[in-house]
Design a protein around this motif. Structure first.
Motif, short mmCIF file in Angstrom:
data_model
loop_
_atom_site.label_atom_id
_atom_site.label_comp_id
_atom_site.label_asym_id
_atom_site.label_seq_id
_atom_site.Cartn_x
_atom_site.Cartn_y
_atom_site.Cartn_z
N SER A 39 -0.27 -14.16 2.16
CA SER A 39 -1.08 -14.14 1.10
C SER A 39 -1.56 -12.79 1.18
O SER A 39 -0.97 -11.69 1.74
CB SER A 39 -2.43 -15.06 1.79
OG SER A 39 -2.85 -14.15 3.02
N LYS A 40 -2.70 -12.24 -0.05
CA LYS A 40 -2.71 -11.16 0.21
C LYS A 40 -3.58 -10.45 1.22
O LYS A 40 -2.76 -9.61 1.42
CB LYS A 40 -4.38 -10.82 -1.00
CG LYS A 40 -4.10 -9.69 -1.09
CD LYS A 40 -5.37 -9.24 -2.74
CE LYS A 40 -5.77 -7.99 -3.59
NZ LYS A 40 -6.75 -7.89 -3.84
N GLU A 41 -3.88 -10.87 2.00
CA GLU A 41 -4.83 -10.50 2.80
C GLU A 41 -3.71 -10.49 4.09
O GLU A 41 -3.53 -9.20 4.78
CB GLU A 41 -5.70 -11.65 3.45
CG GLU A 41 -7.00 -11.64 2.54
CD GLU A 41 -6.90 -12.81 1.70
OE1 GLU A 41 -5.76 -13.33 1.45
OE2 GLU A 41 -7.22 -12.35 0.60
N THR A 42 -2.66 -10.88 4.48
CA THR A 42 -1.43 -10.98 5.48
C THR A 42 -0.79 -9.46 5.12
O THR A 42 -0.39 -9.10 5.26
CB THR A 42 -0.84 -12.66 5.89
OG1 THR A 42 -1.91 -13.74 5.72
CG2 THR A 42 -0.14 -12.42 6.49
N ASN A 43 -0.30 -9.74 3.47
CA ASN A 43 0.29 -8.66 3.44
C ASN A 43 -0.51 -7.02 3.30
O ASN A 43 0.13 -6.49 3.98
CB ASN A 43 0.40 -8.23 1.77
CG ASN A 43 1.79 -9.64 1.80
OD1 ASN A 43 2.86 -9.85 2.37
ND2 ASN A 43 1.66 -10.55 0.36
N ASN A 44 -1.95 -7.36 3.57
CA ASN A 44 -2.41 -6.07 3.98
C ASN A 44 -2.00 -5.39 5.74
O ASN A 44 -2.07 -4.22 5.86
CB ASN A 44 -4.06 -6.27 3.28
CG ASN A 44 -4.57 -6.28 2.12
OD1 ASN A 44 -3.59 -5.68 1.06
ND2 ASN A 44 -5.11 -6.94 1.48
N VAL A 45 -1.92 -6.45 5.70
CA VAL A 45 -2.39 -6.80 7.55
C VAL A 45 -0.43 -5.84 8.09
O VAL A 45 -0.17 -4.66 8.61
CB VAL A 45 -2.80 -7.91 8.54
CG1 VAL A 45 -2.06 -7.85 9.98
CG2 VAL A 45 -4.10 -7.72 8.40
N SER A 47 1.21 -4.28 6.09
CA SER A 47 1.07 -2.48 5.55
C SER A 47 1.55 -1.90 6.45
O SER A 47 1.37 -0.50 6.50
CB SER A 47 0.66 -3.10 4.09
OG SER A 47 -0.95 -2.96 4.11
N LEU A 48 0.71 -2.35 7.49
CA LEU A 48 0.43 -1.44 8.63
C LEU A 48 1.95 -1.09 9.22
O LEU A 48 1.65 -0.07 9.96
CB LEU A 48 -0.73 -2.02 9.81
CG LEU A 48 -2.18 -2.07 9.16
CD1 LEU A 48 -3.22 -2.59 10.24
CD2 LEU A 48 -2.82 -1.27 8.63
N ASP A 50 3.93 -0.24 8.04
CA ASP A 50 4.97 1.00 6.90
C ASP A 50 6.68 0.02 6.76
O ASP A 50 7.38 1.00 7.48
CB ASP A 50 4.96 1.84 7.75
CG ASP A 50 5.51 3.10 6.93
OD1 ASP A 50 5.69 2.66 5.35
OD2 ASP A 50 5.93 3.56 7.55
#
Length: 194
Positions: A39-45, A47-48, A50
């Motif tokens: 999900s978008k939320e999981t992808n945001n996490v 992305s930490l 790197d």
């Protein structure tokens, strides 16, 4: 006339569908592996991390009996095996995760019962160093893994030169011009333990 046209369309459809039916040789593909989607939320996490954490989903055929994920590092001008996780059909993971750091990598296997992992220290590899360029290739789509054939699913290389030749995940990573490197491969067998 309408009945004849309907009969003709059905006949053509049957022939077209039978032409698409898989042949008996499709059993040659042992399993498939593809990048995980989140999900978008999981992808945001994620992305930490790197570009240090990679997830892959696996689908195993019933005829597959053994698997082996192998880590490879480029050391002193050659590629050497640097750890592996292997098992039988009872151990097939539904998902794997690769955490790649400068001095180690961890390979996690994930299924409905939880997860497990193994960390391999890369101190003695040319993985750490002053490289001017790096390149990463990984499988980007659902990829069939044939039996008894080592298949790269992730490759990272670096060079001290001013340029780097493009490469693909389908290239033999052992022939790439590099000063440092890491590769993760998957081998699946339906006959013998790996």
């Amino acid at each position: 006339m309408k009945k004849f046209l309907l009969f003709l369309m059905i006949t053509i459809s049957v022939f077209m569908c039978s032409a698409c039916t898989p042949s008996a040789n499709t059993d040659q593909a042992a399993t498939s592996i593809k990048p995980s989607t989140f999900s978008k939320e999981t992808n945001n996490v994620l992305s930490l991390f790197d570009d240090k954490l990679y997830f892959f989903d696996t689908t195993w055929k019933d005829t597959a009996k053994y698997f082996k994920f192998t880590g490879w590092t480029y050391q002193d001008g050659t590629w050497v095996e640097s750890g592996s996780i292997s098992g039988t059909s009872e151990d097939f993971p539904k998902q794997i995760a690769l955490l790649l750091e400068e001095d180690a990598y961890t390979l996690y296997t994930i299924d409905e019962n939880g997860s497990g992992g193994a960390t391999v220290n890369l101190e003695n590899a040319n993985f750490i160093g002053n490289v001017t360029m790096t390149g990463v290739q990984k499988i980007e789509q659902n990829t069939q893994i044939p039996y008894d054939q080592e298949t790269p699913i992730f490759v990272k290389i670096g060079t001290k030169k001013d340029s780097m030749k493009e490469f693909s995940i389908t290239d033999d990573f052992r022939t790439l011009d590099c000063d440092m490197g890491f590769a993760l491969t998957l081998t699946v067998s339906n006959t013998e333990e790996l």
